[in-house]
Write a protein that holds these residues in place. Structure first.
Motif, PDB file in Angstrom:
ATOM      1  N   ILE A  15       3.395  -2.135  -5.144  1.00  0.00           N
ATOM      2  CA  ILE A  15       4.373  -1.511  -5.655  1.00  0.00           C
ATOM      3  C   ILE A  15       5.302  -0.824  -4.337  1.00  0.00           C
ATOM      4  N   GLN A  16       4.866  -0.981  -3.080  1.00  0.00           N
ATOM      5  CA  GLN A  16       5.705  -0.969  -2.126  1.00  0.00           C
ATOM      6  C   GLN A  16       6.899  -1.727  -2.032  1.00  0.00           C
ATOM      7  N   SER A  17       6.503  -3.065  -2.160  1.00  0.00           N
ATOM      8  CA  SER A  17       7.489  -4.150  -2.230  1.00  0.00           C
ATOM      9  C   SER A  17       8.323  -4.100  -3.649  1.00  0.00           C
ATOM     10  N   ALA A  18       7.521  -4.057  -4.742  1.00  0.00           N
ATOM     11  CA  ALA A  18       8.147  -4.323  -5.925  1.00  0.00           C
ATOM     12  C   ALA A  18       9.250  -2.941  -6.337  1.00  0.00           C
ATOM     13  N   LEU A  19       8.628  -1.661  -6.164  1.00  0.00           N
ATOM     14  CA  LEU A  19       9.484  -0.633  -6.478  1.00  0.00           C
ATOM     15  C   LEU A  19      10.241   0.011  -5.136  1.00  0.00           C
ATOM     16  N   GLN A  20      10.071  -0.591  -4.301  1.00  0.00           N
ATOM     17  CA  GLN A  20      10.528   0.025  -2.727  1.00  0.00           C
ATOM     18  C   GLN A  20       9.980   1.450  -2.416  1.00  0.00           C
ATOM     19  N   ILE A  21       8.819   1.804  -3.139  1.00  0.00           N
ATOM     20  CA  ILE A  21       8.211   2.933  -2.756  1.00  0.00           C
ATOM     21  C   ILE A  21       7.834   2.925  -1.320  1.00  0.00           C
ATOM     22  N   PRO A  22       7.990   3.893  -0.436  1.00  0.00           N
ATOM     23  CA  PRO A  22       7.841   3.877   1.040  1.00  0.00           C
ATOM     24  C   PRO A  22       6.313   3.605   1.022  1.00  0.00           C
ATOM     25  N   SER A  23       5.899   2.919   2.010  1.00  0.00           N
ATOM     26  CA  SER A  23       4.265   2.684   2.400  1.00  0.00           C
ATOM     27  C   SER A  23       3.465   3.925   2.508  1.00  0.00           C
ATOM     28  N   SER A  24       4.103   4.891   2.728  1.00  0.00           N
ATOM     29  CA  SER A  24       3.398   6.159   3.133  1.00  0.00           C
ATOM     30  C   SER A  24       3.467   6.999   1.855  1.00  0.00           C
ATOM     31  N   ALA A  25       4.257   6.692   0.924  1.00  0.00           N
ATOM     32  CA  ALA A  25       4.066   7.429  -0.410  1.00  0.00           C
ATOM     33  C   ALA A  25       2.905   6.573  -1.021  1.00  0.00           C
ATOM     34  N   ALA A  26       2.796   5.551  -0.831  1.00  0.00           N
ATOM     35  CA  ALA A  26       1.854   4.707  -1.828  1.00  0.00           C
ATOM     36  C   ALA A  26       0.611   5.098  -1.212  1.00  0.00           C
ATOM     37  N   ASP A  27       0.369   5.143   0.323  1.00  0.00           N
ATOM     38  CA  ASP A  27      -0.818   6.076   0.723  1.00  0.00           C
ATOM     39  C   ASP A  27      -1.222   7.220   0.052  1.00  0.00           C
ATOM     40  N   VAL A  28      -0.390   8.201   0.138  1.00  0.00           N
ATOM     41  CA  VAL A  28      -0.598   9.455  -0.322  1.00  0.00           C
ATOM     42  C   VAL A  28      -1.143   9.291  -1.732  1.00  0.00           C
ATOM     43  N   LEU A  29      -0.519   8.401  -2.626  1.00  0.00           N
ATOM     44  CA  LEU A  29      -0.956   8.109  -4.083  1.00  0.00           C
ATOM     45  C   LEU A  29      -2.427   7.748  -3.963  1.00  0.00           C
ATOM     46  N   GLN A  30      -2.771   6.774  -3.112  1.00  0.00           N
ATOM     47  CA  GLN A  30      -4.133   6.389  -2.877  1.00  0.00           C
ATOM     48  C   GLN A  30      -5.218   7.537  -2.535  1.00  0.00           C
ATOM     49  N   GLY A  31      -4.556   8.239  -1.553  1.00  0.00           N
ATOM     50  CA  GLY A  31      -5.530   9.599  -1.018  1.00  0.00           C
ATOM     51  C   GLY A  31      -5.547  10.527  -2.193  1.00  0.00           C
ATOM     52  N   MET A  32      -4.617  10.527  -3.123  1.00  0.00           N
ATOM     53  CA  MET A  32      -4.744  11.418  -4.002  1.00  0.00           C
ATOM     54  C   MET A  32      -5.745  11.309  -5.159  1.00  0.00           C
ATOM     55  N   ILE A  33      -5.773  10.017  -5.425  1.00  0.00           N
ATOM     56  CA  ILE A  33      -6.739   9.405  -6.205  1.00  0.00           C
ATOM     57  C   ILE A  33      -8.231   9.679  -5.801  1.00  0.00           C
ATOM     58  N   LEU A  34      -8.223   9.292  -4.440  1.00  0.00           N
ATOM     59  CA  LEU A  34      -9.654   9.503  -3.715  1.00  0.00           C
ATOM     60  C   LEU A  34      -9.967  10.720  -3.694  1.00  0.00           C
ATOM     61  N   PHE A  35      -9.096  11.725  -3.173  1.00  0.00           N
ATOM     62  CA  PHE A  35      -9.478  13.089  -3.249  1.00  0.00           C
ATOM     63  C   PHE A  35      -9.911  13.658  -4.760  1.00  0.00           C
ATOM     64  N   CYS A  36      -9.327  13.330  -5.602  1.00  0.00           N
ATOM     65  CA  CYS A  36      -9.818  13.598  -7.178  1.00  0.00           C
ATOM     66  C   CYS A  36     -11.313  12.933  -7.187  1.00  0.00           C
ATOM     67  N   ILE A  37     -11.622  11.762  -7.193  1.00  0.00           N
ATOM     68  CA  ILE A  37     -13.044  11.146  -7.263  1.00  0.00           C
ATOM     69  C   ILE A  37     -13.800  11.698  -6.438  1.00  0.00           C
ATOM     70  N   LEU A  38     -13.535  11.814  -5.077  1.00  0.00           N
ATOM     71  CA  LEU A  38     -14.541  12.442  -4.260  1.00  0.00           C
ATOM     72  C   LEU A  38     -14.893  13.833  -4.369  1.00  0.00           C
TER      73      LEU A  38
END
Lengths: 513, 359
Positions: free
Chosen positions: B310-333
């Motif tokens: 999604i970083q390359s496809a939607l030009q979402i900044p890579s840090s935002a993509a990281d935050v997204l991943q972090g969020m998912i991790l946070f909820c699961i953990l």
């Protein structure tokens, strides 16, 4: 005179998952009485009092305290109602003094006038005839003194209803006497005392009334004076039970174990076992009596090779086994089963099933690097049948079984390995009467097969009835080894407290055969 | 409000809690994505598309899954023994380093033996890196968490030094890069993906067997549950700890070998790119079970691959993509907490409590 009802619990129900721990329980305690709550393990005693002390809330039913309906949601609230619980494991801080521990619970104790508080504690002690040195540190106190501090603590907080959970388990007979005097004073002073127990003789000695629970239901509430052992047992177990252990005869075999001058050190280089010398023959049960923590655990562990021996020798069938590793000792046919206070600590893996727990001691003997679970499964099945273990299945983690069944798994495994020497510590700890007798029978069966048994026990009646000889430990020293036929319970108690055999003969607690 | 230990949580409860956690993660991330000015549905569907949308993307996802799976297996073995090996990164790097040494500096090995030797050496190197803390743990009770963590830094600095110093490729005109591996040191491709995939699947089977059906596996589980009982049963606890950590580190070492020889084709200081740390999470979420680790690693690979797509496809900044991943991790953990404890609001009627025993 009409007595004031302090506690009234009506139709109390409490369910844990599928287990109905309390079903329509009715329980009523008057002011000024000592009320025993009697029942086997799992009968629902703890569940019931935990609802009084605010740890659980009932699913249904009503509670009235001093005649007023209440809902107790938290231990704090129970406190404010004047309900104080004295647990089996004391909640005291070792490095503080008795007074400091008592004052700890005080709200806003930061600005407390210590003098006034001390005066208040003194008054509480005077009122109920309690004696304790308030400036003594908890770490310097005996178990019985600690218990007294706990009692003062709850009284100081204003408790009028005291609940004691198996208070005698850790005491010597003499200390139990003292505790009973305190309890009587409390009742005389206008408190209501609830004592949880599964020991009949205590019910008979101390209580005014007794409520018997069985499988989560109230069976009866009786005046202690109008009942007897037999009736109470039948009510508790649900069927007539023979309460005597018949000591079965067996041929005394060869000298099996010879312990000489055994000394082991504990923390801070303190001698936990001090120059212990005794012998044990095949086909005999040698009992070990002593207050908890007198060196029993260290004795078991040093024979099993789990505890470093400082000096002395342990000769098993002409071979000194000091210095051998546990596995070599197991191979020689020495089996040890120690039931610790939490009943799970050693010898079993709670999260594993029966099969894997059977495997624990056998897996090494299998060839190759892989494990074949088939023999272990057969063994588990055999043990389950032989000891009548209640389990949903062999693959159920054993922590889901009841305490008694867990103990049977351990003992069953040890007996199934056909040991030559069986060391067993507290095998009936916390078990139902029926199950305990099963276990005594099993031990006697082993004895008749010529197995040498070292039995570490806490119930003196059982020790005297079951064992051929009894050795008494006090602070790591042997204070006496006696034929169990020739000693009284009081005599054992004195030895446990450190008296010598000669002193006992003078007082006629011991008749020399 | 009271927090109560759940005595026994049924599988059904665990799954329910996890599913709720994933949904919560989706909801929270949706807010974030909307704030950034994107349509959450588009972003999520693009993540899935990016991870599984075409053969090439699936391949890329599998390439993420391979190192995660093997490293998870390694971590599982240590964790099963309640030894908190968080040194996966370091062990991966040391495995990669030793394998690279064979690939680049040893030329007398017949070419058909180069790869096997690389694997063996890599396994040993990772194992050795875990042996150090294991030894101090078993002998002196040293804290393995801190030691394994510190050893990570040593490994990273060591490889960085090699890359910028003695091993730097002189032909590369000043760019700090270690030379590429010779052909015989590269993992063969099978079905368009390097052989690491097969290796990882084989390892899942082997480790499952090892943990369930072998004496050592049994001993590891027993030591993890109760050292007292292990000693009582006559186990040599010291050697069990050492063996388990050797295997744990060794598997991470193999991860390093596969990454260098299958993906990077050379040694770089970022060869591990966080797999050693992510594997801690995947190992934990798999409930320390090898087959589940494969599945969890696959899902995580989707998350990683989808995130970078999604970083390359939607030009979402890579840090935002990281935050997204972090969020998912946070909820699961975070949901782990609810697996272990339940929260009771005292004002309400308490929910009946799963598998509690009667007193």
């Amino acid at each position: 005179m009409e007595k004031t009802v302090f506690v009234e619990m009506n139709n109390i129900c409490k369910t844990f998952g599928v287990i109905r721990a309390n079903r329509n329980i009715n329980f009523r305690v008057n002011q000024g009485e000592i009320h025993a709550l009697l029942g086997e393990n799992g009968a629902g005693k703890s569940t019931l009092v935990n609802m009084l002390s605010g740890i659980y809330t009932p699913d249904a039913g009503s509670i009235e305290i001093y005649g007023k309906p209440v809902k107790i949601h938290s231990p704090r609230q129970a406190f404010e109602l004047g309900i104080g619980m004295i647990h089996q494991h004391f909640k005291l801080i070792d490095v503080l003094t008795a007074a400091e521990n008592i004052l700890l619970s005080e709200k806003g104790s930061l600005f407390l006038s210590e003098k006034e508080a001390l005066k208040k504690i003194q008054k509480v002690m005077e009122n109920y005839g309690l004696l304790i040195d308030l400036s003594k540190k908890i770490s310097d106190m005996s178990v019985s003194e600690k218990q007294t501090v706990e009692i003062i603590k709850v009284l100081y907080r204003g408790a009028k209803i005291l609940i004691l959970d198996e208070p005698t388990a850790v005491l010597t007979p003499q200390e139990i006497e003292k505790l009973f005097v305190i309890l009587r004073n409390l009742a005389k002073g206008g408190c209501a005392v609830i004592i949880i127990t599964h020991k009949l003789n205590e019910v008979m000695t101390i209580s005014d009334r007794v409520t018997v629970l069985r499988q989560g239901e109230t069976i009866a509430t009786l005046d202690t004076q109008s009942t007897n052992y037999r009736e109470l047992t039948e009510l508790m177990v649900g069927k007539p039970v023979d309460l005597t252990i018949e000591r079965l005869p067996s041929k005394k075999g060869n000298l099996m174990l010879e312990v000489k001058n055994l000394t082991v050190l504990g923390e801070h280089q303190v001698k936990v076992l001090d120059n212990v010398t005794f012998d044990l023959y095949g086909g005999e049960i040698l009992g070990v009596a002593g207050v908890a923590g007198s060196g029993q655990k260290e004795l078991c562990e040093s024979i099993a090779g789990l505890y470093p021996v400082e000096s002395g020798s342990i000769v098993f069938e002409d071979e000194n086994i000091v210095g051998l590793n546990p596995r070599e000792i197991i191979r020689k046919g020495i089996s040890m089963s120690f039931i610790p206070e939490d009943r799970l600590g050693m010898g079993l893996i709670p999260s594993m099933d029966m099969v894997d727990n059977m495997l624990l001691k056998d897996y090494v003997n299998q060839p190759g690097i892989a494990i074949d679970r088939k023999p272990a499964r057969q063994k588990a099945e055999r043990v389950r049948k032989r000891l009548n273990i209640q389990t949903p299945g062999l693959s159920t983690p054993i922590r889901k079984l009841s305490g008694g069944n867990i103990q049977k798994v351990l003992l069953g495994r040890e007996i199934d390995s056909n040991p030559r020497l069986l060391i067993t510590a507290y095998p009936a700890r916390g078990l139902d009467i029926g199950v305990s007798y099963n276990i005594y029978d099993l031990l006697q069966e082993q004895k008749q097969k010529g197995v040498g048994i070292l039995y570490i026990g806490e119930d003196l009646d059982v020790l005297i009835e079951l064992c051929d000889r009894i050795m008494v430990l006090c602070d790591g020293r042997i204070t006496g080894i006696v034929e169990s036929k020739s000693i009284t319970k009081e005599g054992l108690g004195l030895l446990m407290a450190g008296e010598s055999l000669t002193a006992l003969e003078k007082e006629e607690h011991l008749c020399r055969l | 409000m009271q927090i109560i230990n759940r005595p026994g949580t049924s599988i059904k409860q665990v799954i329910t809690i996890r599913v709720i956690a994933i949904m919560a993660a989706a909801v929270v991330s949706s807010f974030l994505i909307t704030l950034l000015g994107y349509n959450p549905l588009v972003v999520f569907s693009n993540m899935i598309k990016g991870a599984l949308g075409s053969n090439i993307r699936i391949k890329a996802t599998l390439l993420e899954m391979i190192p995660l799976t093997i490293a998870s297996l390694g971590i599982i073995i240590a964790f099963k023994m309640k030894l908190w090996n968080i040194g996966g990164e370091g062990q991966i790097l040391m495995g990669a380093f030793d394998a690279s040494f064979i690939a680049l500096k040893v030329d007398w090995i017949p070419s058909f033996l180069v790869l096997p030797v690389m694997f063996i050496v890599g396994f040993l190197a990772g194992g050795l890196w875990a042996f150090i803390p294991a030894f101090f743990k078993a002998r002196f009770g040293a804290n393995e968490t801190i030691m394994t963590l510190m050893l990570n830094y040593i490994a990273i600095q060591w490889i960085t030094y090699l890359q910028y110093g003695p091993w730097r490729d002189p032909k590369n005109m000043g760019f700090p890069k270690i030379p590429n591996f010779p052909k015989e040191a590269l993992l063969p491709q099978i079905f368009g993906i390097h052989a690491g995939l097969i290796i990882s699947l084989v390892l899942v089977v082997v480790i499952t067997w090892f943990m369930k059906k072998t004496k050592k596996g049994f001993e590891i589980a027993v030591v993890g549950e109760s050292v007292a009982t292990a000693k009582y049963a006559g186990m040599d606890v010291f050697s069990v700890i050492i063996t388990a950590m050797l295997i744990s580190g060794g598997l991470c070492g193999i991860t390093g070998v596969i990454q260098t020889s299958g993906v990077n084709k050379t040694l770089t200081f970022n060869v591990s790119s966080g797999y050693g740390n992510t594997a801690i999470i995947t190992a934990w979420l798999s409930g320390l079970s090898a087959p589940w680790a494969l599945l969890v690693s696959f899902l995580f690979a989707i998350l990683l691959q989808g995130g970078s797509y999604i970083q390359s496809a939607l030009q979402i900044p890579s840090s935002a993509a990281d935050v997204l991943q972090g969020m998912i991790l946070f909820c699961i953990l975070g949901s782990e907490f609810f697996v272990r404890y339940k929260v009771r609001f005292t004002a309400k009627k308490p929910v009946s409590n799963g598998g509690a025993k009667a007193c």
